[in-house]
Design a protein around this motif. Structure first.
Motif, PDB file in Angstrom:
ATOM      1  N   UNK A 140       2.257  29.724  25.615  1.00  0.00           N
ATOM      2  CA  UNK A 140       3.417  30.117  24.382  1.00  0.00           C
ATOM      3  C   UNK A 140       4.221  28.981  24.363  1.00  0.00           C
ATOM      4  N   UNK A 141       5.531  29.807  23.974  1.00  0.00           N
ATOM      5  CA  UNK A 141       6.282  28.409  23.561  1.00  0.00           C
ATOM      6  C   UNK A 141       6.976  27.859  24.891  1.00  0.00           C
ATOM      7  N   UNK A 142       6.523  27.921  26.236  1.00  0.00           N
ATOM      8  CA  UNK A 142       7.686  27.634  27.275  1.00  0.00           C
ATOM      9  C   UNK A 142       7.163  25.828  27.302  1.00  0.00           C
ATOM     10  N   UNK A 143       6.239  24.921  26.977  1.00  0.00           N
ATOM     11  CA  UNK A 143       6.013  23.836  26.515  1.00  0.00           C
ATOM     12  C   UNK A 143       6.940  23.396  25.666  1.00  0.00           C
ATOM     13  N   UNK A 144       7.806  24.194  24.409  1.00  0.00           N
ATOM     14  CA  UNK A 144       8.220  23.655  23.260  1.00  0.00           C
ATOM     15  C   UNK A 144       9.779  23.859  24.369  1.00  0.00           C
ATOM     16  N   UNK A 145      10.060  24.632  25.156  1.00  0.00           N
ATOM     17  CA  UNK A 145      11.206  24.942  25.519  1.00  0.00           C
ATOM     18  C   UNK A 145      11.922  23.927  26.813  1.00  0.00           C
ATOM     19  N   UNK A 146      10.715  23.587  27.627  1.00  0.00           N
ATOM     20  CA  UNK A 146      10.914  21.957  28.136  1.00  0.00           C
ATOM     21  C   UNK A 146      10.969  20.970  27.482  1.00  0.00           C
ATOM     22  N   UNK A 147      10.348  20.784  26.372  1.00  0.00           N
ATOM     23  CA  UNK A 147      10.936  19.597  25.652  1.00  0.00           C
ATOM     24  C   UNK A 147      12.191  19.983  25.440  1.00  0.00           C
ATOM     25  N   UNK A 148      12.842  20.912  24.902  1.00  0.00           N
ATOM     26  CA  UNK A 148      14.042  20.849  24.408  1.00  0.00           C
ATOM     27  C   UNK A 148      14.820  20.429  25.847  1.00  0.00           C
ATOM     28  N   UNK A 149      14.466  21.129  26.689  1.00  0.00           N
ATOM     29  CA  UNK A 149      15.381  21.065  28.004  1.00  0.00           C
ATOM     30  C   UNK A 149      15.517  19.500  28.541  1.00  0.00           C
ATOM     31  N   UNK A 150      14.306  18.900  28.372  1.00  0.00           N
ATOM     32  CA  UNK A 150      14.720  16.972  28.806  1.00  0.00           C
ATOM     33  C   UNK A 150      15.305  16.353  27.826  1.00  0.00           C
TER      34      UNK A 150
END
Length: 98
Positions: A14-24
């Protein structure tokens, strides 16, 4: 002002990867000259996401894009990006803001 727009499709996570990218990446982006804002837009029905970052000048935006690679997302071999497909980068000048 200029906008860097990345569109992609979310994978199985889902969108978890995009959220991790943003957090990083957001803490570093906020420190970069010309950074004006960031939006992560998601559509759960289609799995599509749009990432918009805003920059004061084209040169400042281009410096970020050059460091990111063809898709516009840094760290291409990062596991957080593995689930994103159909990545596309476009740039725009912001001609009106309300």
């Amino acid at each position: 002002m200029f906008a860097r727009v990345i569109t992609a499709k979310a994978g199985a996570d889902g969108f978890d990867g995009a959220i991790r990218i943003a957090e990083q990446q957001l803490p570093g982006a906020r420190q970069m000259p010309g950074f004006k804002g960031y939006y992560l837009l998601t559509d759960a029905e289609t799995g599509k996401l749009v990432i918009i970052s805003l920059w004061e000048t084209r040169e400042q935006m281009d410096a970020v894009t050059a460091a990111a690679g063809p898709s516009g997302i840094r760290e291409q071999h990062n596991p957080a990006t593995a689930g994103l497909t159909a990545q596309r980068l476009e740039t725009y000048e912001v001609t009106m803001q309300a």
